[in-house]
Motif scaffolding. Sequence first.
Motif, PDB file in Angstrom:
ATOM      1  N   SER A  65      25.287 -26.010 -31.428  1.00  0.00           N
ATOM      2  CA  SER A  65      25.477 -24.574 -32.769  1.00  0.00           C
ATOM      3  C   SER A  65      24.426 -24.685 -34.023  1.00  0.00           C
ATOM      4  O   SER A  65      24.234 -23.622 -34.656  1.00  0.00           O
ATOM      5  CB  SER A  65      26.341 -24.131 -33.102  1.00  0.00           C
ATOM      6  OG  SER A  65      27.196 -25.744 -33.371  1.00  0.00           O
ATOM      7  N   ASP A  66      23.776 -26.172 -33.887  1.00  0.00           N
ATOM      8  CA  ASP A  66      23.188 -26.563 -35.805  1.00  0.00           C
ATOM      9  C   ASP A  66      22.234 -26.086 -34.760  1.00  0.00           C
ATOM     10  O   ASP A  66      20.818 -26.150 -35.986  1.00  0.00           O
ATOM     11  CB  ASP A  66      23.595 -27.471 -36.086  1.00  0.00           C
ATOM     12  CG  ASP A  66      23.476 -28.824 -35.213  1.00  0.00           C
ATOM     13  OD1 ASP A  66      22.783 -28.790 -34.015  1.00  0.00           O
ATOM     14  OD2 ASP A  66      23.613 -29.794 -35.489  1.00  0.00           O
ATOM     15  N   ASP A  67      21.915 -25.790 -33.802  1.00  0.00           N
ATOM     16  CA  ASP A  67      20.160 -25.822 -33.047  1.00  0.00           C
ATOM     17  C   ASP A  67      19.131 -24.377 -33.459  1.00  0.00           C
ATOM     18  O   ASP A  67      19.788 -23.313 -33.696  1.00  0.00           O
ATOM     19  CB  ASP A  67      20.132 -25.970 -31.642  1.00  0.00           C
ATOM     20  CG  ASP A  67      18.538 -26.438 -31.663  1.00  0.00           C
ATOM     21  OD1 ASP A  67      17.720 -25.502 -31.445  1.00  0.00           O
ATOM     22  OD2 ASP A  67      18.148 -27.564 -30.671  1.00  0.00           O
ATOM     23  N   ASP A  68      18.454 -25.052 -34.000  1.00  0.00           N
ATOM     24  CA  ASP A  68      17.410 -22.968 -34.562  1.00  0.00           C
ATOM     25  C   ASP A  68      17.360 -22.255 -33.405  1.00  0.00           C
ATOM     26  O   ASP A  68      17.348 -20.761 -33.375  1.00  0.00           O
ATOM     27  CB  ASP A  68      16.248 -23.334 -34.818  1.00  0.00           C
ATOM     28  CG  ASP A  68      15.981 -24.235 -36.214  1.00  0.00           C
ATOM     29  OD1 ASP A  68      16.500 -23.766 -36.921  1.00  0.00           O
ATOM     30  OD2 ASP A  68      14.715 -24.254 -36.301  1.00  0.00           O
ATOM     31  N   LYS A  69      17.193 -23.507 -31.880  1.00  0.00           N
ATOM     32  CA  LYS A  69      16.909 -22.020 -30.760  1.00  0.00           C
ATOM     33  C   LYS A  69      18.551 -21.122 -30.636  1.00  0.00           C
ATOM     34  O   LYS A  69      18.537 -20.807 -29.008  1.00  0.00           O
ATOM     35  CB  LYS A  69      16.889 -22.695 -29.098  1.00  0.00           C
ATOM     36  CG  LYS A  69      14.870 -22.926 -30.014  1.00  0.00           C
ATOM     37  CD  LYS A  69      14.065 -23.735 -28.472  1.00  0.00           C
ATOM     38  CE  LYS A  69      15.842 -25.206 -27.930  1.00  0.00           C
ATOM     39  NZ  LYS A  69      14.387 -25.948 -26.890  1.00  0.00           N
TER      40      LYS A  69
ATOM     41  N   ASN B  33      34.357 -18.236 -33.063  1.00  0.00           N
ATOM     42  CA  ASN B  33      35.588 -18.956 -31.384  1.00  0.00           C
ATOM     43  C   ASN B  33      33.597 -19.234 -31.157  1.00  0.00           C
ATOM     44  O   ASN B  33      34.083 -19.696 -29.577  1.00  0.00           O
ATOM     45  CB  ASN B  33      35.938 -18.258 -30.989  1.00  0.00           C
ATOM     46  CG  ASN B  33      35.588 -16.699 -31.008  1.00  0.00           C
ATOM     47  OD1 ASN B  33      34.597 -16.571 -30.883  1.00  0.00           O
ATOM     48  ND2 ASN B  33      36.454 -16.587 -30.125  1.00  0.00           N
ATOM     49  N   MET B  34      32.285 -19.504 -31.180  1.00  0.00           N
ATOM     50  CA  MET B  34      31.607 -19.281 -29.949  1.00  0.00           C
ATOM     51  C   MET B  34      31.493 -21.249 -29.822  1.00  0.00           C
ATOM     52  O   MET B  34      32.233 -21.624 -30.729  1.00  0.00           O
ATOM     53  CB  MET B  34      29.988 -18.798 -30.710  1.00  0.00           C
ATOM     54  CG  MET B  34      30.523 -17.828 -31.084  1.00  0.00           C
ATOM     55  SD  MET B  34      30.316 -16.977 -29.127  1.00  0.00           S
ATOM     56  CE  MET B  34      31.839 -16.024 -29.310  1.00  0.00           C
ATOM     57  N   PRO B  35      30.939 -21.494 -29.064  1.00  0.00           N
ATOM     58  CA  PRO B  35      31.135 -22.789 -28.017  1.00  0.00           C
ATOM     59  C   PRO B  35      30.582 -24.184 -29.479  1.00  0.00           C
ATOM     60  O   PRO B  35      29.066 -22.839 -29.481  1.00  0.00           O
ATOM     61  CB  PRO B  35      30.578 -22.879 -26.910  1.00  0.00           C
ATOM     62  CG  PRO B  35      30.067 -21.488 -26.628  1.00  0.00           C
ATOM     63  CD  PRO B  35      30.222 -20.399 -27.576  1.00  0.00           C
ATOM     64  N   PHE B  36      30.236 -25.092 -29.428  1.00  0.00           N
ATOM     65  CA  PHE B  36      29.562 -26.074 -30.259  1.00  0.00           C
ATOM     66  C   PHE B  36      28.425 -26.450 -29.339  1.00  0.00           C
ATOM     67  O   PHE B  36      27.430 -25.965 -29.742  1.00  0.00           O
ATOM     68  CB  PHE B  36      30.470 -26.867 -30.666  1.00  0.00           C
ATOM     69  CG  PHE B  36      29.762 -28.258 -31.673  1.00  0.00           C
ATOM     70  CD1 PHE B  36      29.578 -27.846 -32.690  1.00  0.00           C
ATOM     71  CD2 PHE B  36      29.212 -29.904 -31.096  1.00  0.00           C
ATOM     72  CE1 PHE B  36      29.022 -28.391 -33.823  1.00  0.00           C
ATOM     73  CE2 PHE B  36      28.191 -30.796 -31.671  1.00  0.00           C
ATOM     74  CZ  PHE B  36      28.243 -30.412 -33.202  1.00  0.00           C
ATOM     75  N   ARG B  37      28.761 -26.281 -28.160  1.00  0.00           N
ATOM     76  CA  ARG B  37      27.531 -26.502 -26.902  1.00  0.00           C
ATOM     77  C   ARG B  37      27.928 -25.583 -25.841  1.00  0.00           C
ATOM     78  O   ARG B  37      27.991 -25.345 -25.393  1.00  0.00           O
ATOM     79  CB  ARG B  37      28.101 -28.581 -26.994  1.00  0.00           C
ATOM     80  CG  ARG B  37      26.775 -28.604 -25.506  1.00  0.00           C
ATOM     81  CD  ARG B  37      27.974 -30.316 -25.111  1.00  0.00           C
ATOM     82  NE  ARG B  37      28.885 -29.768 -24.414  1.00  0.00           N
ATOM     83  CZ  ARG B  37      28.899 -30.962 -23.596  1.00  0.00           C
ATOM     84  NH1 ARG B  37      28.910 -32.222 -23.622  1.00  0.00           N
ATOM     85  NH2 ARG B  37      30.775 -30.762 -22.874  1.00  0.00           N
ATOM     86  N   LEU B  38      26.380 -25.376 -26.005  1.00  0.00           N
ATOM     87  CA  LEU B  38      25.999 -24.545 -24.311  1.00  0.00           C
ATOM     88  C   LEU B  38      25.244 -25.820 -23.251  1.00  0.00           C
ATOM     89  O   LEU B  38      23.995 -25.915 -24.022  1.00  0.00           O
ATOM     90  CB  LEU B  38      25.130 -23.164 -25.655  1.00  0.00           C
ATOM     91  CG  LEU B  38      26.134 -22.381 -25.280  1.00  0.00           C
ATOM     92  CD1 LEU B  38      25.046 -20.611 -26.065  1.00  0.00           C
ATOM     93  CD2 LEU B  38      26.654 -21.589 -24.293  1.00  0.00           C
TER      94      LEU B  38
END
Length: 372
Positions: free
Chosen positions: A83-87, A97-102
């Motif tokens: 979630s901290d990635d620019d993309k 409530n969005m996922p930390f990892r996709l």
Amino acid sequence: MDDTLIYKHWISEINDIGCSRINALMERFGSPEKIYKANLKELKETDGIGEVYANAIIKSRNLDEKLRKWDKWEKDGVKYIFSDDDKYPESFKAYANMPFRLFYSGKLPDGKAPTISVVGARACSSYGKAVTLTLAERFAGEGWQIISGMATGIDAYAHMGALRAGGYTCAVLGSGIDVCYPIVNRGIYNDIKETGCIISEYEPGEEPKRAYFPYRNRLIAALSDAVIVIEARKKSGSLITADIALEQGKEVYVLPGRITDPLSMGCIGLLNEGATALTDLNDLRECFPIKRKINKAVPLNKHNQKNVNNTNALDTNYLLLYSCLDLSPKSLERLTVESSIPHDEAAVLITRMKLEGKVDEIAHNLYVRTAF
């Protein structure tokens, strides 16, 4: 794999912690590494954590087996994003409530392009199928992104319409990105991987579970500027997507239907909750978030499209059926006799022609061409 990624993977997989608690931990400690190194007292004092979850975090710190799994993902070229990635999808950042990892395969959706989610009944009608195909094909051809969940029925036709236009479509799964479910959609799944995107918050190899689909639906809603429900029964997974979209402040459109039709019951309920009736496909252009983006969308170059339509039987039958129409009214039954096209397919084609403005139904079951 560097330490930063290790700690990010670790916090993504702590049992029962969930997105909102990860967010609370990140807000307090600032990074997954600092969460990993925090003591029991510090963890317990974090909002929403308490003793039970603090102990779960402490017990999760044996990473030997997990490291082997993560290293295998690296070797296999599994794509993931935090979630901290620019993309990371910009639209996800507005919700807690969005996922930390996709996990994903293909190209992630472009936040600057008009984006609609299309969902509906698995056991849809011919009318629902025709509307979905026309809607998805038309707007995908104009550079809009089509989001759905790759279920049978309306979801599948939404993806098919976008693919048929050579446009972009994204499937959000309730399983790992490498698990095609349902298996009958294998062809759609493979095509989406080539030209669009497959997304999931569940790790590779994870089989679909009933409990996963409501969580999947919140991602479908969050990715879109507007949600379109084509057909839905009174108790339907599509209603979960629509309800979440309404809670997120998104515009929800529903396809009107007969008040006696079970496939209309869910849509009627949504109208009572504040959804908008989709009486013309151009209604979507007036949705504010879409309108703001619409001038920036890049229509597809027709010479570069995949154009599956030009080679499949559906187009051949479309032209054949259209050639049987003239200014004298004809029933669907007569048209099926003249064209030798099966009744169900002819009904879909006629509906598509009506939506495209090529055919008028001047009385019940009597059709004429609108022009030559």
